[in-house]
Design an enzyme around this catalytic site. Structure first.
Site, PDB file in Angstrom:
ATOM      1  N   ASN A 185      64.906  45.372  44.569  1.00  0.00           N
ATOM      2  CA  ASN A 185      66.155  44.855  44.021  1.00  0.00           C
ATOM      3  C   ASN A 185      66.270  43.402  44.464  1.00  0.00           C
ATOM      4  OD1 ASN A 185      67.565  44.786  46.605  1.00  0.00           O
ATOM      5  ND2 ASN A 185      67.497  47.011  46.440  1.00  0.00           N
ATOM      6  N   GLY A 204      63.959  54.895  46.319  1.00  0.00           N
ATOM      7  CA  GLY A 204      62.855  55.025  45.377  1.00  0.00           C
ATOM      8  C   GLY A 204      61.561  54.464  45.926  1.00  0.00           C
ATOM      9  N   VAL A 205      60.839  53.812  45.044  1.00  0.00           N
ATOM     10  CA  VAL A 205      59.522  53.293  45.422  1.00  0.00           C
ATOM     11  C   VAL A 205      59.662  52.180  46.465  1.00  0.00           C
ATOM     12  CG1 VAL A 205      59.295  51.594  43.545  1.00  0.00           C
ATOM     13  CG2 VAL A 205      57.261  52.708  44.458  1.00  0.00           C
ATOM     14  N   ASP A 206      60.735  51.446  46.407  1.00  0.00           N
ATOM     15  CA  ASP A 206      61.013  50.380  47.379  1.00  0.00           C
ATOM     16  C   ASP A 206      61.077  50.967  48.791  1.00  0.00           C
ATOM     17  OD1 ASP A 206      61.726  47.907  48.393  1.00  0.00           O
ATOM     18  OD2 ASP A 206      63.717  47.861  47.492  1.00  0.00           O
ATOM     19  N   GLY A 230      63.544  54.315  37.348  1.00  0.00           N
ATOM     20  CA  GLY A 230      64.173  55.240  38.285  1.00  0.00           C
ATOM     21  C   GLY A 230      65.679  55.039  38.298  1.00  0.00           C
ATOM     22  N   VAL A 231      66.163  54.556  39.436  1.00  0.00           N
ATOM     23  CA  VAL A 231      67.601  54.319  39.612  1.00  0.00           C
ATOM     24  C   VAL A 231      68.145  53.350  38.552  1.00  0.00           C
ATOM     25  CG1 VAL A 231      69.285  53.286  41.199  1.00  0.00           C
ATOM     26  CG2 VAL A 231      67.569  54.852  42.069  1.00  0.00           C
ATOM     27  N   TYR A 232      67.331  52.425  38.093  1.00  0.00           N
ATOM     28  CA  TYR A 232      67.791  51.449  37.104  1.00  0.00           C
ATOM     29  C   TYR A 232      67.880  52.033  35.693  1.00  0.00           C
ATOM     30  CZ  TYR A 232      67.907  47.514  40.384  1.00  0.00           C
ATOM     31  OH  TYR A 232      68.228  46.664  41.423  1.00  0.00           O
ATOM     32  N   ILE A 284      52.248  55.579  45.011  1.00  0.00           N
ATOM     33  CA  ILE A 284      51.630  54.247  44.958  1.00  0.00           C
ATOM     34  C   ILE A 284      51.253  53.718  46.345  1.00  0.00           C
ATOM     35  CG2 ILE A 284      53.727  52.821  45.079  1.00  0.00           C
ATOM     36  CD1 ILE A 284      52.532  51.186  42.715  1.00  0.00           C
ATOM     37  N   SER A 341      61.938  49.829  36.836  1.00  0.00           N
ATOM     38  CA  SER A 341      63.233  50.113  36.184  1.00  0.00           C
ATOM     39  C   SER A 341      63.396  51.550  35.695  1.00  0.00           C
ATOM     40  CB  SER A 341      63.508  49.163  34.997  1.00  0.00           C
ATOM     41  OG  SER A 341      63.754  47.850  35.437  1.00  0.00           O
TER      42      SER A 341
END
Ligand code: ADP
Length: 168
Positions: A23, A31-33, A123-125, A10, A121
């Site tokens: 978060n 992740g994407v963050d 991914g890790v979530y 992205i 949400s």
């Protein structure tokens, strides 16, 4: 409004606004963050810290969205939204749908004509891909928006396929 499903990173999208699956601390994560902060540089974190010192002292609540600069990214803005952590016991899909609606509302307010979303949400979530994709596509379609170009940019095959099915 056109919805496009793409596979890729992205941070490479040429759009007005890139949505971040942040978060609630807004202070970065994996992740994407992590990818967005790495690609956009320190200006994004600086803007997030300013939000935490002002309007969002307790952090950004789940389901809400807020914009910052996009730093060095091609985009003009990053819109941070906090997805719900997947739960077997509790239906949190309204909060996940809210992430998409609120992000589009912020994007329209800014005057963004194009917006790229990751699979919030998923991914890790821990949200199952099929469900995350259906909620995302339905929320965007039902909301409608002045944003002309809405893209879902998916990083892995499983999530990409789920979005293709949801949009099909
Ligand atoms: P969450 O904590 O909301 O689950 P993650 O960042 O862990 O957020 O994962 C959300 C989705 O973003 C996952 O499907 C993950 O594969 C994907 N992702 C990770 N990096 C990128 C990237 N550079 N571009 C697009 N999607 C990404």
């Amino acid at each position: 409004m056109a919805i496009t499903i793409l596979r890729g990173d992205i941070t490479r999208q040429r759009v007005d606004a890139i949505v971040n699956a942040a978060n609630s601390s807004l202070l970065g994560g994996g992740g994407v963050d992590g990818a967005i902060h790495r690609a956009g540089g320190p200006a994004i974190l600086e803007a997030c810290r300013a939000l935490r010192a002002g309007e969002y002292r307790q952090g950004l609540p789940t389901g809400q969205a807020v914009a910052t600069t996009a730093g060095r990214l091609d985009a003009r803005w990053v819109i941070h939204t906090v997805g719900p952590v997947w739960s077997r016991d509790e239906d949190r899909s309204a909060l996940l749908a809210s992430c998409y609606r609120e992000s589009l509302r912020v994007a329209a307010e800014l005057g963004a004509a194009s917006v790229a979303f990751p699979a919030v949400s998923a991914g890790v979530y821990g949200w199952p891909a099929e469900s995350a994709a259906r909620i995302a596509v339905d929320a965007v379609r039902a909301h409608g928006t002045e944003v002309d170009d809405v893209r879902f940019v998916l990083f892995n095959d499983e999530v990409y396929a789920a979005f293709e099915r949801a949009a099909g």
